[in-house]
Every structure is written in C-alpha cells, then in structure tokens.
Design an enzyme around this catalytic site. Sequence first.
Site, PDB file in Angstrom:
ATOM      1  N   CYS A  84       0.800  -1.233   0.000  1.00  0.00           N
ATOM      2  CA  CYS A  84       0.000   0.000   0.000  1.00  0.00           C
ATOM      3  C   CYS A  84       0.828   1.275   0.000  1.00  0.00           C
ATOM      4  O   CYS A  84       0.505   2.228  -0.716  1.00  0.00           O
ATOM      5  CB  CYS A  84      -0.997  -0.011   1.157  1.00  0.00           C
ATOM      6  SG  CYS A  84      -0.281   0.267   2.788  1.00  0.00           S
ATOM      7  N   HIS A  97      -3.091   1.429   6.743  1.00  0.00           N
ATOM      8  CA  HIS A  97      -3.277   1.404   5.291  1.00  0.00           C
ATOM      9  C   HIS A  97      -3.024   2.806   4.750  1.00  0.00           C
ATOM     10  O   HIS A  97      -3.465   3.800   5.330  1.00  0.00           O
ATOM     11  CB  HIS A  97      -4.686   0.939   4.920  1.00  0.00           C
ATOM     12  CG  HIS A  97      -4.949   0.942   3.442  1.00  0.00           C
ATOM     13  ND1 HIS A  97      -4.080   0.367   2.536  1.00  0.00           N
ATOM     14  CD2 HIS A  97      -5.963   1.476   2.697  1.00  0.00           C
ATOM     15  CE1 HIS A  97      -4.549   0.533   1.312  1.00  0.00           C
ATOM     16  NE2 HIS A  97      -5.685   1.207   1.384  1.00  0.00           N
ATOM     17  N   ASP A 130      -7.391   5.873  -3.949  1.00  0.00           N
ATOM     18  CA  ASP A 130      -6.599   4.739  -3.472  1.00  0.00           C
ATOM     19  C   ASP A 130      -6.251   3.839  -4.648  1.00  0.00           C
ATOM     20  O   ASP A 130      -7.134   3.351  -5.350  1.00  0.00           O
ATOM     21  CB  ASP A 130      -7.407   3.960  -2.430  1.00  0.00           C
ATOM     22  CG  ASP A 130      -6.568   2.959  -1.656  1.00  0.00           C
ATOM     23  OD1 ASP A 130      -5.431   2.670  -2.080  1.00  0.00           O
ATOM     24  OD2 ASP A 130      -7.045   2.457  -0.622  1.00  0.00           O
ATOM     25  N   ASN A 134     -14.741   3.779   9.842  1.00  0.00           N
ATOM     26  CA  ASN A 134     -15.886   3.853  10.761  1.00  0.00           C
ATOM     27  C   ASN A 134     -16.443   2.510  11.216  1.00  0.00           C
ATOM     28  O   ASN A 134     -17.426   2.487  11.944  1.00  0.00           O
ATOM     29  CB  ASN A 134     -17.027   4.644  10.105  1.00  0.00           C
ATOM     30  CG  ASN A 134     -16.805   6.135  10.178  1.00  0.00           C
ATOM     31  OD1 ASN A 134     -16.818   6.714  11.258  1.00  0.00           O
ATOM     32  ND2 ASN A 134     -16.577   6.759   9.034  1.00  0.00           N
ATOM     33  N   ASP A 179     -17.261  -1.015  13.145  1.00  0.00           N
ATOM     34  CA  ASP A 179     -17.181  -1.507  14.520  1.00  0.00           C
ATOM     35  C   ASP A 179     -16.424  -2.825  14.547  1.00  0.00           C
ATOM     36  O   ASP A 179     -16.532  -3.636  13.618  1.00  0.00           O
ATOM     37  CB  ASP A 179     -18.584  -1.743  15.098  1.00  0.00           C
ATOM     38  CG  ASP A 179     -19.337  -0.446  15.345  1.00  0.00           C
ATOM     39  OD1 ASP A 179     -18.676   0.608  15.420  1.00  0.00           O
ATOM     40  OD2 ASP A 179     -20.576  -0.499  15.464  1.00  0.00           O
ATOM     41  N   GLU A 197     -15.973  10.204  18.629  1.00  0.00           N
ATOM     42  CA  GLU A 197     -16.902   9.173  19.078  1.00  0.00           C
ATOM     43  C   GLU A 197     -17.794   9.720  20.186  1.00  0.00           C
ATOM     44  O   GLU A 197     -17.320  10.339  21.138  1.00  0.00           O
ATOM     45  CB  GLU A 197     -16.116   7.964  19.591  1.00  0.00           C
ATOM     46  CG  GLU A 197     -16.840   6.649  19.418  1.00  0.00           C
ATOM     47  CD  GLU A 197     -16.905   6.217  17.960  1.00  0.00           C
ATOM     48  OE1 GLU A 197     -17.966   5.706  17.557  1.00  0.00           O
ATOM     49  OE2 GLU A 197     -15.911   6.383  17.241  1.00  0.00           O
ATOM     50  N   GLU A 202     -21.500  12.589  15.151  1.00  0.00           N
ATOM     51  CA  GLU A 202     -21.001  11.261  14.776  1.00  0.00           C
ATOM     52  C   GLU A 202     -22.165  10.291  14.588  1.00  0.00           C
ATOM     53  O   GLU A 202     -22.206   9.517  13.629  1.00  0.00           O
ATOM     54  CB  GLU A 202     -20.036  10.758  15.854  1.00  0.00           C
ATOM     55  CG  GLU A 202     -19.349   9.448  15.524  1.00  0.00           C
ATOM     56  CD  GLU A 202     -20.023   8.251  16.147  1.00  0.00           C
ATOM     57  OE1 GLU A 202     -19.763   7.122  15.697  1.00  0.00           O
ATOM     58  OE2 GLU A 202     -20.830   8.448  17.082  1.00  0.00           O
TER      59      GLU A 202
END
Length: 732
Positions: free
Chosen positions: A315, A374, A397, A437, A439, A486, A491
């Site tokens: 990357c 990344h 990217d 973002n 979880d 957060e 958010e």
Amino acid sequence: MSDTPASTFGGRRAVPPNNSNAAEVDLPTEELQGLVPRGVNLKDYLNVTAVHLFKERWDSNKIDHHTDKYDNNKLIVRRGQTFYIQIDFNRPYDPRKDLFRVEYVIGRYPQENKGTYIPVPVVKELQSGKWGAKVIMNEDRSVRLSVQSSPECIVGKFRMYVAVWTPYGILRTRRDPETDTYILFNPWCEEDAVYLDDEKEREEYVLNDIGVIFYGDFKDIKSRSWSYGQFEDGILDTCLYVMDKAEMDLSGRGNPIKVSRVGSAMVNAKDDEGVLVGSWDNVYAYGIPPSAWTGSVDILLEYRSSETPVRYGQCWVFAGVFNTFLRCLGIPARVITNYFSAHDNDANLQMDIFLEEDGNVSSKLTKDSVWNYHCWNEAWMTRPDLPVGFGGWQAVDSTPQENSDGMYRCGPASVQAVKHGHVCFQFDAPFVFAEVNSDLVYITAKQDGTHVVEAVDATHIGKLIVTKQIGGDGMQDITDTYKFQEGQEEERLALETALMYGAKKTLNTEGVVKSRSDVTMNFDVENAVLGKDFKVTITFQNNSSNLYTILAYLSGNITFYTGVSKKEFKKESFEETLDPFSSKKKEVLVRAGEYMSHLLEQGFLHFFVTARINESRDVLAKQKSIILTIPKITIKVRGAAMVGSDMVVTVEFTNPLKETLQNVWIHLDGPGVMRPKRKVFREIRPNTTVQWEEVCRPWVSGHRKLIASMTSDSLRHVYGELDLQIQRRPTM
C-alpha cells in the site's frame, strides 16, 4: 484547419478514438485554396524563420509557472496563466495587413471541439479563461507574444505550429519537436479546478519532491522518507504514458476527477497492465520486495522502459507512486495513513471476530481483517459533479482491494462527504467510510449454531489518520477531517446518514452487548527489539466484592501488516484467581527463537488475549499488534555539499543478528543529488559491517535528502536517511 479530419471509419463513430498523447500526425505545411498563379512565390509573403520559447530553467516562463524544477528541456507551463514566445519572420510584421496565429495540437485526430486542436488568435486584449495571444513587442522582424491558455485545457504534451495567411491559403511551420509544449494543471490559477489558495500548501503538495510516509502501529508509529521525484528526467513523459496505456481519451485529460480515477486504476496492475504488481504473501521471486524501494523514480522509469508491470508493491508503495503521478501533472496530493483500517469486503461497517466457546479465536469463521495501517492518497480539486461543499480533499486509493465499476480502483471520494455520511456520492464513498468507521465486534459461536455478541469496540477502527506536516517531517493528525469524535451527536448523525444512503450494518448490536463485567483486562508488550527476548504483561482488575476464577489464553501470531495471520508462534493458557477488589499481573516471556524464523516483511507480531470468567461466563478479549525495532542504515557524506561539486556518499550497515544475512541489496536515492542506485552483497555475517561508497554531483540546491534501504532473504524494512543542505554554486 477543418474541424473533423477525413476518416475511413464509418457508421455512428466517424472519428476514431483519440486516446494517445504519443500518437501524432503532422499538420500540412500548406493549405492552399485553388491554384497559385505562375510567378507567385509564397515565400515572398510573411514567413516564419524561427520560434523562441524561453524554456530554460532560468527563463521567466518556467520560473513564473513553477516548472523550473523539471529536468526537461522542453517548455512546461501551467494552464490558465500567460507565458511568452517569440516568432521571427522573414520581414517586419505589419498587423494591418499580416495575419497569423499559433496552433497547439495533441494526439492523432485533432478536433477543435474536443480541445485537441487549439487555434490561438492574436487579439488586442487577453480575456480571462480563454485562449489568446497578445503582441507585447514588435521590433524589426521579431514579434513577442503573451499567450494565455484556458484553465480547462487538456493536460499533456502539445505540438506547436505557427500558421500564416496569404491570399492563396495558409502556410504553416513544419513539425519541430523543439517547440513541443507541456501544459499542466495549475493550483496557482483561481479558475483551475485544482486551485489551492495557500502558498505553503502548494509548496508542500505540488512542489515538494521528497515526502514522509507513516507506517507501523498506532502505539508505535514509524516513518520513512520517500523520494517522489516528480521532476526527475523522464517522469513527466512516463505519467503521460500511463494515461496512454489506459487508453484514456485525450478530451478527458483536463478533468482532475477523471485523471485521478484513471490513475488510481493504472498505478496497480490488477486488471489493466498498470505500473505495479501487488504482493502480500512474502514471496517476491522475479522482483523487488516492496520494502526495498526508496522512491517512485526507479519504478516509473522501469515501467516505461519495459512497458510491463513492475514487481512488487504494497500500500505505501502504491501511494508513493500515485503521489508522484498526481504532483507531476500538477494536482495537489498527499499520502494518508489510516491506523487500524478496516478491509470491509461488503462495506457493512462491521469487522467480526468469532470466538469459540472456550474463548479462543476461531480462524475458520473469522474472515474480516483489520490492517494495522493502510496508506492511500488525497488529491485536491473542485467537485462540480457534487453538491456545494464537497470539493477540496478527495480520497483516492490505488492499492487493489475491491472492484469499482469493473476495475480495481477507488475514488475520488469527497473526504467531507465521507465525514458526514453522504456515501451516495461518487466515487466509492461507502468503501472509504467503512475503512474508518467500522465496529469491531466479538462474537461467540455456540456449538448449537447460534451467535452471541460478547463485546463491541466502536473506537478501534480508524483510530488515527495522519499525513506529513507542511514544511516539516513531523506528523499531522487529520482524523477529524474523516470522522467526528466518538459519542458526539454529529457522529451518530453521520452514521445514520450513511445507513440511510445504503451503507449496511449486518448485526444490530444496540442492546445486544452483554452488561459490563466486574473484571477488566489489559495487557502491554514491552519494547521488542529484533532478535531479542521480551515480555507480555497481562493485568486483571476485580472491581467487585466477589471472588472470581479466570481461564485465559494468549496467542502470538506472525502477521502481515494487513492483519492476516501467517503463523501462530506462541500459545499459552493459564488460570488466575482474583480476590475481591484486587488486581493481578501475569508475565509471559517471548523468546527470540520462537518468532525469528517466521518473520515477515515488516516484523509485525500480533497478540490476542481472551479470558473467560468461570462464575459469570463473561468473556474478555483484547488484541494488540507490535512492530519489532529494526536496525538502521547509516549514511555519511564528505566533500562540498554544493551544486556541481563532487560529493562522496558512504552507506554503512552492521548485521546485529546471530545469523548470516544472504542476498543483501542496498538501494540509495536522493532526488536532485543522485540518481537511484543499487548494490548487492552476497552475504553479511553476524556483527559484520559493510560499506558502500558512491560519488555524486548534486544539481538542485536547498534542502535535500539521501534515502537508503536494505533487504535480504531474512531481514527487510531496514532504512536510513540523511538531511542535506545543498549550496548554490557561487557566481563568478
């Protein structure tokens, strides 16, 4: 010149595709109307004898257009800004009776309505946003023009002609490669789509040819310098070749949205014979390991000369090369590093870690991976295709992760749109949103086939997003440009917006998570040096009046930086008894012999600790990655650090390991100081030092860097660098 050339192509497509800057056809030197009477010599009319482009590095054209750093002897200008040319004629020019114009042509099938044939009229006053040429000097037989290009002009290499009108038709100069003119994007022009209004940012994101790329782990951030080398000899032509290789229509090459999207596809070779082949399996036969590269120049020039993809990249290499491509063409760009980056195949905003009932991680069920870091790029541009407010930095990217519209590419996605959850706007915003973002969800897979959510970590993914600071080598935290803090109302609203616009969330974890346990668990890994033993310390804290017994597991894995495990090198289980309101520590020794023979490219070790409380059946889970401290290369110089003066560079490395290093390659680079070079050593024995000397002659003054890397069969990701201040040669 006719607007549409003659063509043998029939049907709906009368004109063949014009998708190669390199392909060309000469314009006729004469376009006569009817027969020329006998005795008439066309050379008696106004004729061009010479064209001067003021294309030296010290000329105002290159200085005013900020193109004086390009190691290229052609005229290089930026669109939307005036430049100067001089035309010499066979006699004095009389504007009352003489008529001429400058013409710019690109590609093989030039058309005025496509912007590939540009007739530039001589006008009394230049008009903003339009092509035009104004006479600013008319002396003897010479005319000097101030030429203004359109801020929407195609970016590429144009052929230049001068056409003169006679009573019998047009006379045109012959094709002359010396008058070829490169036209680039212009961040200094307010009307250009890539306009950037801060001079320090332009200096950094367009003109800086040396950068810093961050890697490592969130708790152990490391950096390495990267030579972008966008001004080096041959790089500009290679960037144009990349677009030719993509068969990108020339008419779209003035649009930074299209150029950056094509670039994101072409920097990887996944489906289009692009620049770099990616490899993440630690096998680099017939190529160069990703960690060995010191910059983009070698990669791009090898791609151009071989016309085949270069092996290998990961990357940060893709991001470094893409940054060179963008900056070289004039698009402001920077490399971004996202720590704990979700690789979410279906963009469902959830990374599932499955546990067996005894607390061990189920490698069979756990398919998602969290990259330790990344790297991608951001490019600065307006987005007229999106609502107001979504211009500015765009995430692009080139690492081949997922397919987008049939090709491996990503972006440009508005960073502002990603932050606010507006993932409906092109291109690939849902994927970028998920990268920062998602979880982290721990799920126990029961033997009866049911799944129970044990814990949800909503703060792990996208923990820190950084780039190089302006004017220095330090780190700039840009996390708040991608996401709100957060727990903020904004958010929650951004997440709801993303879900409304199609982002998926497989499990509803609200209210499913078990109540907070009476016992907490943390663990730390002491500084781990390559080839040395170190300790992992696990701490349990009982916050209740109850007595608890705990069965815990520690798993140590050799991992790729992508979070994918290669080999479990350490496995240990133990039981602990926790008295009420007490804490207890468990130390686990990790010996060098357990991990050394399994190491991968970057020396990442990943530890996973799970614990089950027997009395409550609660499961505790924590994970942590570390990167081993690796020895560095030393670079020294002697001699005058001055433009045009010889300077001796010494590269030195000592093998600190107990084993002999085999097939050692050292790479050395320094834009403006020396061309990239390589040196091979068959072996370096334990505690042995090798030296390599090179003589160089700097050609660029100011702050410069020398960058070195070393790779071998068993040790990689070894770097060194040296800052230099190169003095100008004194004038006599």
